[in-house]
Design a protein around this motif. Structure first.
Motif, PDB file in Angstrom:
ATOM      1  N   GLY A  80       0.814  -1.208   0.000  1.00  0.00           N
ATOM      2  CA  GLY A  80       0.000   0.000   0.000  1.00  0.00           C
ATOM      3  C   GLY A  80       0.847   1.256   0.000  1.00  0.00           C
ATOM      4  N   ALA A  81       0.197   2.360  -0.245  1.00  0.00           N
ATOM      5  CA  ALA A  81       0.884   3.649  -0.336  1.00  0.00           C
ATOM      6  C   ALA A  81       1.694   3.959   0.917  1.00  0.00           C
ATOM      7  CB  ALA A  81      -0.134   4.755  -0.598  1.00  0.00           C
ATOM      8  N   GLU A  82       1.188   3.542   2.075  1.00  0.00           N
ATOM      9  CA  GLU A  82       1.880   3.845   3.328  1.00  0.00           C
ATOM     10  C   GLU A  82       3.196   3.083   3.482  1.00  0.00           C
ATOM     11  OE1 GLU A  82      -0.854   0.377   4.338  1.00  0.00           O
ATOM     12  OE2 GLU A  82      -0.867   2.076   2.979  1.00  0.00           O
ATOM     13  N   HIS A  83       3.438   2.127   2.601  1.00  0.00           N
ATOM     14  CA  HIS A  83       4.672   1.344   2.679  1.00  0.00           C
ATOM     15  C   HIS A  83       5.677   1.704   1.589  1.00  0.00           C
ATOM     16  CE1 HIS A  83       1.924  -1.686   4.822  1.00  0.00           C
ATOM     17  NE2 HIS A  83       2.476  -0.874   5.684  1.00  0.00           N
ATOM     18  N   LEU A  84       5.330   2.683   0.786  1.00  0.00           N
ATOM     19  CA  LEU A  84       6.222   3.131  -0.287  1.00  0.00           C
ATOM     20  C   LEU A  84       6.860   4.452   0.121  1.00  0.00           C
ATOM     21  CD1 LEU A  84       3.890   2.457  -3.350  1.00  0.00           C
ATOM     22  CD2 LEU A  84       5.645   0.947  -2.385  1.00  0.00           C
ATOM     23  N   LEU A  85       8.169   4.479   0.165  1.00  0.00           N
ATOM     24  CA  LEU A  85       8.886   5.712   0.478  1.00  0.00           C
ATOM     25  C   LEU A  85       9.238   6.390  -0.842  1.00  0.00           C
ATOM     26  CD1 LEU A  85      11.271   4.373   3.271  1.00  0.00           C
ATOM     27  CD2 LEU A  85       9.014   5.430   3.516  1.00  0.00           C
ATOM     28  N   VAL A  86       8.742   7.606  -1.002  1.00  0.00           N
ATOM     29  CA  VAL A  86       8.914   8.330  -2.256  1.00  0.00           C
ATOM     30  C   VAL A  86       9.480   9.712  -1.953  1.00  0.00           C
ATOM     31  CG1 VAL A  86       7.714   9.245  -4.287  1.00  0.00           C
ATOM     32  CG2 VAL A  86       6.975   7.075  -3.283  1.00  0.00           C
ATOM     33  N   ARG A 113      -3.141  -3.963  -4.056  1.00  0.00           N
ATOM     34  CA  ARG A 113      -2.976  -2.831  -3.136  1.00  0.00           C
ATOM     35  C   ARG A 113      -2.521  -1.591  -3.897  1.00  0.00           C
ATOM     36  NH1 ARG A 113      -5.247  -0.900   1.428  1.00  0.00           N
ATOM     37  NH2 ARG A 113      -4.619  -2.374   2.969  1.00  0.00           N
ATOM     38  N   LEU A 114      -1.687  -1.777  -4.911  1.00  0.00           N
ATOM     39  CA  LEU A 114      -1.300  -0.636  -5.753  1.00  0.00           C
ATOM     40  C   LEU A 114      -2.526  -0.062  -6.454  1.00  0.00           C
ATOM     41  CD1 LEU A 114       1.966  -1.969  -7.436  1.00  0.00           C
ATOM     42  CD2 LEU A 114       1.783  -0.266  -5.608  1.00  0.00           C
ATOM     43  N   PHE A 115      -3.348  -0.943  -7.000  1.00  0.00           N
ATOM     44  CA  PHE A 115      -4.564  -0.520  -7.691  1.00  0.00           C
ATOM     45  C   PHE A 115      -5.484   0.228  -6.731  1.00  0.00           C
ATOM     46  CE2 PHE A 115      -8.841  -1.025  -9.348  1.00  0.00           C
ATOM     47  CZ  PHE A 115      -8.683  -0.830 -10.708  1.00  0.00           C
ATOM     48  N   LEU A 116      -5.673  -0.329  -5.550  1.00  0.00           N
ATOM     49  CA  LEU A 116      -6.567   0.280  -4.568  1.00  0.00           C
ATOM     50  C   LEU A 116      -6.047   1.637  -4.103  1.00  0.00           C
ATOM     51  CD1 LEU A 116      -8.991   0.174  -2.610  1.00  0.00           C
ATOM     52  CD2 LEU A 116      -7.528  -1.107  -1.033  1.00  0.00           C
ATOM     53  N   ASP A 117      -4.816   1.675  -3.643  1.00  0.00           N
ATOM     54  CA  ASP A 117      -4.287   2.893  -3.018  1.00  0.00           C
ATOM     55  C   ASP A 117      -3.854   3.964  -4.012  1.00  0.00           C
ATOM     56  OD1 ASP A 117      -4.684   1.655  -0.609  1.00  0.00           O
ATOM     57  OD2 ASP A 117      -2.586   1.666   0.005  1.00  0.00           O
ATOM     58  N   LEU A 118      -3.292   3.549  -5.135  1.00  0.00           N
ATOM     59  CA  LEU A 118      -2.702   4.523  -6.058  1.00  0.00           C
ATOM     60  C   LEU A 118      -3.482   4.679  -7.358  1.00  0.00           C
ATOM     61  CD1 LEU A 118       1.022   3.543  -5.445  1.00  0.00           C
ATOM     62  CD2 LEU A 118      -0.287   5.393  -4.381  1.00  0.00           C
ATOM     63  N   GLY A 119      -4.435   3.804  -7.585  1.00  0.00           N
ATOM     64  CA  GLY A 119      -5.319   3.947  -8.732  1.00  0.00           C
ATOM     65  C   GLY A 119      -4.873   3.197  -9.971  1.00  0.00           C
ATOM     66  N   PRO A 120      -5.789   3.109 -10.925  1.00  0.00           N
ATOM     67  CA  PRO A 120      -5.520   2.361 -12.154  1.00  0.00           C
ATOM     68  C   PRO A 120      -4.349   2.911 -12.969  1.00  0.00           C
ATOM     69  CG  PRO A 120      -7.855   2.890 -11.973  1.00  0.00           C
ATOM     70  CD  PRO A 120      -7.154   3.596 -10.855  1.00  0.00           C
ATOM     71  N   ALA A 154     -12.481  -0.384   5.205  1.00  0.00           N
ATOM     72  CA  ALA A 154     -13.595   0.457   5.654  1.00  0.00           C
ATOM     73  C   ALA A 154     -14.187  -0.103   6.945  1.00  0.00           C
ATOM     74  CB  ALA A 154     -14.655   0.559   4.563  1.00  0.00           C
ATOM     75  N   ALA A 155     -14.347  -1.415   7.008  1.00  0.00           N
ATOM     76  CA  ALA A 155     -14.884  -2.042   8.217  1.00  0.00           C
ATOM     77  C   ALA A 155     -13.947  -1.821   9.402  1.00  0.00           C
ATOM     78  CB  ALA A 155     -15.105  -3.536   7.983  1.00  0.00           C
ATOM     79  N   TYR A 165      -9.750   6.540   8.869  1.00  0.00           N
ATOM     80  CA  TYR A 165      -9.388   5.291   8.187  1.00  0.00           C
ATOM     81  C   TYR A 165     -10.522   4.867   7.257  1.00  0.00           C
ATOM     82  CZ  TYR A 165      -6.564   1.050   7.798  1.00  0.00           C
ATOM     83  OH  TYR A 165      -5.759   0.045   7.336  1.00  0.00           O
ATOM     84  N   TYR A 166     -11.749   4.977   7.754  1.00  0.00           N
ATOM     85  CA  TYR A 166     -12.921   4.648   6.933  1.00  0.00           C
ATOM     86  C   TYR A 166     -12.981   5.557   5.706  1.00  0.00           C
ATOM     87  CZ  TYR A 166     -17.716   4.523   5.317  1.00  0.00           C
ATOM     88  OH  TYR A 166     -18.824   4.438   4.521  1.00  0.00           O
ATOM     89  N   ARG A 167     -12.837   6.858   5.917  1.00  0.00           N
ATOM     90  CA  ARG A 167     -12.911   7.812   4.801  1.00  0.00           C
ATOM     91  C   ARG A 167     -11.811   7.560   3.777  1.00  0.00           C
ATOM     92  NH1 ARG A 167     -14.152  11.298   9.009  1.00  0.00           N
ATOM     93  NH2 ARG A 167     -12.039  12.122   9.051  1.00  0.00           N
ATOM     94  N   ALA A 168     -10.621   7.213   4.255  1.00  0.00           N
ATOM     95  CA  ALA A 168      -9.517   6.924   3.331  1.00  0.00           C
ATOM     96  C   ALA A 168      -9.858   5.718   2.459  1.00  0.00           C
ATOM     97  CB  ALA A 168      -8.225   6.684   4.107  1.00  0.00           C
ATOM     98  N   ALA A 169     -10.450   4.701   3.056  1.00  0.00           N
ATOM     99  CA  ALA A 169     -10.836   3.516   2.276  1.00  0.00           C
ATOM    100  C   ALA A 169     -11.913   3.878   1.259  1.00  0.00           C
ATOM    101  CB  ALA A 169     -11.320   2.407   3.207  1.00  0.00           C
ATOM    102  N   ILE A 170     -12.927   4.573   1.700  1.00  0.00           N
ATOM    103  CA  ILE A 170     -14.058   4.904   0.829  1.00  0.00           C
ATOM    104  C   ILE A 170     -13.644   5.871  -0.284  1.00  0.00           C
ATOM    105  CG2 ILE A 170     -16.330   6.026   0.796  1.00  0.00           C
ATOM    106  CD1 ILE A 170     -16.269   3.102   1.840  1.00  0.00           C
ATOM    107  N   ALA A 171     -12.612   6.656  -0.061  1.00  0.00           N
ATOM    108  CA  ALA A 171     -12.134   7.573  -1.108  1.00  0.00           C
ATOM    109  C   ALA A 171     -11.714   6.810  -2.365  1.00  0.00           C
ATOM    110  CB  ALA A 171     -10.968   8.409  -0.585  1.00  0.00           C
ATOM    111  N   HIS A 172     -11.343   5.554  -2.207  1.00  0.00           N
ATOM    112  CA  HIS A 172     -10.906   4.735  -3.340  1.00  0.00           C
ATOM    113  C   HIS A 172     -12.065   3.994  -4.014  1.00  0.00           C
ATOM    114  CE1 HIS A 172      -6.869   5.630  -2.121  1.00  0.00           C
ATOM    115  NE2 HIS A 172      -7.039   5.063  -0.952  1.00  0.00           N
ATOM    116  N   PHE A 173     -13.260   4.193  -3.493  1.00  0.00           N
ATOM    117  CA  PHE A 173     -14.417   3.449  -3.994  1.00  0.00           C
ATOM    118  C   PHE A 173     -14.643   3.634  -5.498  1.00  0.00           C
ATOM    119  CE2 PHE A 173     -18.701   2.069  -4.614  1.00  0.00           C
ATOM    120  CZ  PHE A 173     -18.889   1.068  -3.679  1.00  0.00           C
ATOM    121  N   PRO A 174     -14.637   4.865  -6.006  1.00  0.00           N
ATOM    122  CA  PRO A 174     -14.966   5.027  -7.436  1.00  0.00           C
ATOM    123  C   PRO A 174     -14.072   4.216  -8.376  1.00  0.00           C
ATOM    124  CG  PRO A 174     -15.070   7.141  -6.327  1.00  0.00           C
ATOM    125  CD  PRO A 174     -14.474   6.166  -5.344  1.00  0.00           C
TER     126      PRO A 174
END
Length: 179
Positions: A80-86, A113-120, A154-155, A165-174
């Motif tokens: 996930g994004a939180e594990h990538l140092l950039v 996790r890349l798809f979820l956190d960083l997008g397509p 989200a759960a 944490y919930y909002r961060a998960a749901i932000a990736h919903f679309p």
């Protein structure tokens, strides 16, 4: 960032499974188990979702999970994004942290996790540099794992009374449920 991340995944996914399996263990949980866990997690979040989100999740949860595909590979398993140092100035990937979930598992879990956190777009950019097998069935499992993970995240936010944490998960919903 895509090139170095693809290089890392290429090396990981081609590492000798027998040796790394001893170090990291094997995570060969079926997609059916993943789906059952997502159904359970959904109970915690359904009342917080919009009607459209509920329909999308329920349609997903009512569908057949994708078939597992082999072979299993060595995987970071929580990329996930939180594990990538950039480097914020250059955008260069400088490190990957938190290897506690590393396992021999389905390669699609790293991509999920890349798809979820960083997008397509990032997912596709990494794939354009990845030197390993990855086809339509892998993409189906990637999206499947990403959706299950979004529901679980989200759960977790709801169950631990952590609205951020919930909002961060749901932000990736679309992008996760429109894939």
């Amino acid at each position: 960032m895509a090139g170095p991340l693809a290089d890392l995944l290429t090396v990981l996914h081609n590492a000798p499974v027998a040796e790394f399996g001893v170090l990291a263990g094997v995570d060969d949980e079926s997609t059916g188990v993943w789906l059952a866990e997502a159904v359970e997690s959904y109970r915690s979040i359904s009342s917080f979702l919009t009607a459209a989100q509920r329909r999308a999740v329920e349609s997903f949860l009512d569908s057949e999970p994708p078939a597992m595909a082999g072979p299993l590979v060595f995987s970071h398993n929580d990329l996930g994004a939180e594990h990538l140092l950039v480097d914020t100035e250059t955008g260069v990937l400088t490190g990957v942290i938190d290897w506690t979930d590393a396992a021999v598992t389905d390669r699609a879990q790293d991509f999920a996790r890349l798809f979820l956190d960083l997008g397509p777009a990032v997912h596709d950019a990494v794939l354009s540099h990845y030197r390993g097998p990855y086809g339509a069935a892998d993409f189906d499992r990637t999206v499947f794992y990403a959706r299950c993970t979004l529901i679980e995240d989200a759960a977790y936010g709801i169950e631990t009374d952590n609205p951020a944490y919930y909002r961060a998960a749901i932000a990736h919903f679309p992008h996760t449920f429109d894939a």
